[in-house]
Scaffold this active site. Structure first.
Site, PDB file in Angstrom:
ATOM      1  N   LYS A 271       2.765   9.528   8.384  1.00 63.03           N
ATOM      2  CA  LYS A 271       1.940   9.228   9.569  1.00 63.03           C
ATOM      3  C   LYS A 271       2.402   9.820  10.905  1.00 63.03           C
ATOM      4  CE  LYS A 271      -0.856   5.412   7.916  1.00 63.03           C
ATOM      5  NZ  LYS A 271      -0.532   4.972   6.562  1.00 63.03           N
TER       6      LYS A 271
ATOM      7  N   PHE B  47       0.854  -1.190   0.000  1.00 64.15           N
ATOM      8  CA  PHE B  47       0.000   0.000   0.000  1.00 64.15           C
ATOM      9  C   PHE B  47       0.885   1.234   0.000  1.00 64.15           C
ATOM     10  CE2 PHE B  47      -2.388   3.487   1.899  1.00 64.15           C
ATOM     11  CZ  PHE B  47      -3.493   3.500   1.071  1.00 64.15           C
TER      12      PHE B  47
ATOM     13  N   ASP C 154       9.288   2.656   1.709  1.00 61.74           N
ATOM     14  CA  ASP C 154       8.111   3.378   2.193  1.00 61.74           C
ATOM     15  C   ASP C 154       7.972   3.076   3.685  1.00 61.74           C
ATOM     16  OD1 ASP C 154       5.597   4.172   2.988  1.00 61.74           O
ATOM     17  OD2 ASP C 154       4.552   3.447   1.200  1.00 61.74           O
TER      18      ASP C 154
END
Ligand code: PLP
Length: 398
Positions: free
Chosen positions: A252, A138, A223
């Site tokens: 995040k 993702f 990532d």
């Protein structure tokens, strides 16, 4: 207003892109949240791995309050001291020499994709633009990151996708090697897959991937949007594997809940981003950077990494003990406080029961309970969650 009243208004005014639960959090502290009706929740989702220092950490709150009164926003046409300081802090704790700031994980990955393409074009010419990513990965919800993501459920409805992405099974170096073509420019991987079900690769995988990248002159992009910023007990998850990427993306947890993204790279690659090649209006503005500096300093100064390793082992151990008593639990995996428990049954019902009993649980990839609580979660809070989960599992078993 009550939760019920907020939910009715939400139905009227908010687009239904999320399958939202009927919970209206209005206040948070540490690992706890309170909803509009005053009900308390133990938060084992932590804003999806965002609230690493817990909700409203005093140092982050103070930094935001002070910076808000000083200067909230300023164009990237000018020099921004908080941005410079944050870049220096991040680079002093990892392989990177330079940072680019944006507002989200997807944007950080967009920046990484653009930098990889620009660098390869500068060095090898325009044919070399393909990027290999993993199945079940993702990387975000923008068109380029949807194309990079290896999940059909994220991609469907949005054809045509961006050209130039190849997906290979995660944790399979041979498959990756076989997918390299003369047009490949980069490999982009999560060190531990988050949305894909908390998938931890075997210890050798990234060594082999690094070798393949070096042999073919490909950029390795990690990532770390979900697993970075201390989540695994190291500041960055790739440290566990002893492999250094060329580019890393963060978002995040980077600013303790304020919206920020960062793309970090070594100088050799960063040099391809010349004036006018990329940008962002809000990216790295004084307010979010002040929050990120406070977040990073707190992590480094208050022993959060060692604590995460310890408390993560405790949570993992408790989940394993619990899991052994229920045949529908297939296994527990993870590093630090990035933990998944795979089930032989769908997790949605368990999550709902958790909400009723005051604990915010999460299921990803349908059957994996994902535990990504604040890194400041206490043993007592873990014990309470485990007791609640035990009660729920007993009902599921019956
Ligand atoms: C959440 C996430 C993203 C996307 O971040 P946004 O801030 O939602 O755009 C990208 N990559 C990974 C690994 C993520 O977990």
């Amino acid at each position: 207003m009550t939760s019920e009243q907020w939910i009715a208004k939400s139905d009227q005014y908010i687009m239904k892109t999320y399958g939202r639960y009927p919970i209206v959090p209005v206040r948070g502290e540490g690992s706890r949240l309170w909803d509009a009706d005053g009900k308390e929740y133990l938060d084992f989702l932590g804003g999806v791995a965002v609230n690493n220092l817990g909700h409203c950490h005093p140092r982050v709150v103070k930094a935001l309050q002070e910076q808000a009164a000083e200067l909230i926003h300023c164009s990237n046409y000018y020099q921004i001291p908080q941005q410079i300081e944050l870049a220096e802090l991040l680079c002093s704790h990892c392989f990177a020499d330079k940072a680019f700031f944006c507002n989200s994980g997807a944007e950080a990955n967009e920046a990484a994709i653009k930098l990889a393409r620009k660098y390869s074009r500068d060095k090898f010419g325009p044919e070399r633009y393909e990027i290999i990513t993993a199945a079940e990965s993702f990387h975000g919800r923008t068109m380029a990151t949807v194309s990079a993501t290896g999940q059909e459920k994220v991609q469907r409805f949005f054809d045509p996708l961006l050209h130039g992405f190849t997906h290979v099974p995660f944790n399979d170096a041979a498959a990756l090697a076989a997918a390299v073509t003369p047009n490949t420019c980069a490999v982009m991987l999560e060190p531990i897959q988050g949305e894909g079900g908390v998938n931890v690769p075997s210890p050798d995988y990234f060594h082999e991937v690094r070798g393949i990248c070096d042999r073919h002159g490909l950029l390795l992009i990690f990532d770390e949007v979900q697993v970075g910023m201390g989540r695994t007990g190291r500041l960055f998850a790739h440290e566990h594997f002893g492999v250094t990427p060329d580019i890393m993306t963060l978002a995040k947890a980077l600013a303790g809940g304020a919206p920020i993204g960062a793309m970090l790279a070594r100088d050799e690659f960063a040099a391809s981003f010349t004036p006018g090649t990329h940008g962002s209006t809000f990216g790295g503005n004084p307010l979010v950077c002040a929050a990120a500096i406070a977040t990073l300093r707190t992590i480094m100064e208050e022993g959060i990494l060692n604590r995460t390793e310890e408390i993560g082992e405790y949570l993992m151990g408790e989940l394993e003990i619990l899991g052994r008593r229920y045949p529908f639990v297939q296994g527990v995996r993870g590093i630090g406080l990035m933990i998944g428990m795979s089930l032989a049954v769908p997790g949605a019902e368990i999550v709902k029961k958790g909400h009723d009993r005051g604990v915010l649980l999460n299921v990803t990839h349908d059957t994996v309970l994902r535990f990504v609580p604040p890194l400041v979660v206490t043993r007592q809070e873990i014990d309470r969650m485990i007791a609640i989960l035990d009660g729920i599992f007993a009902e599921v078993e019956a």
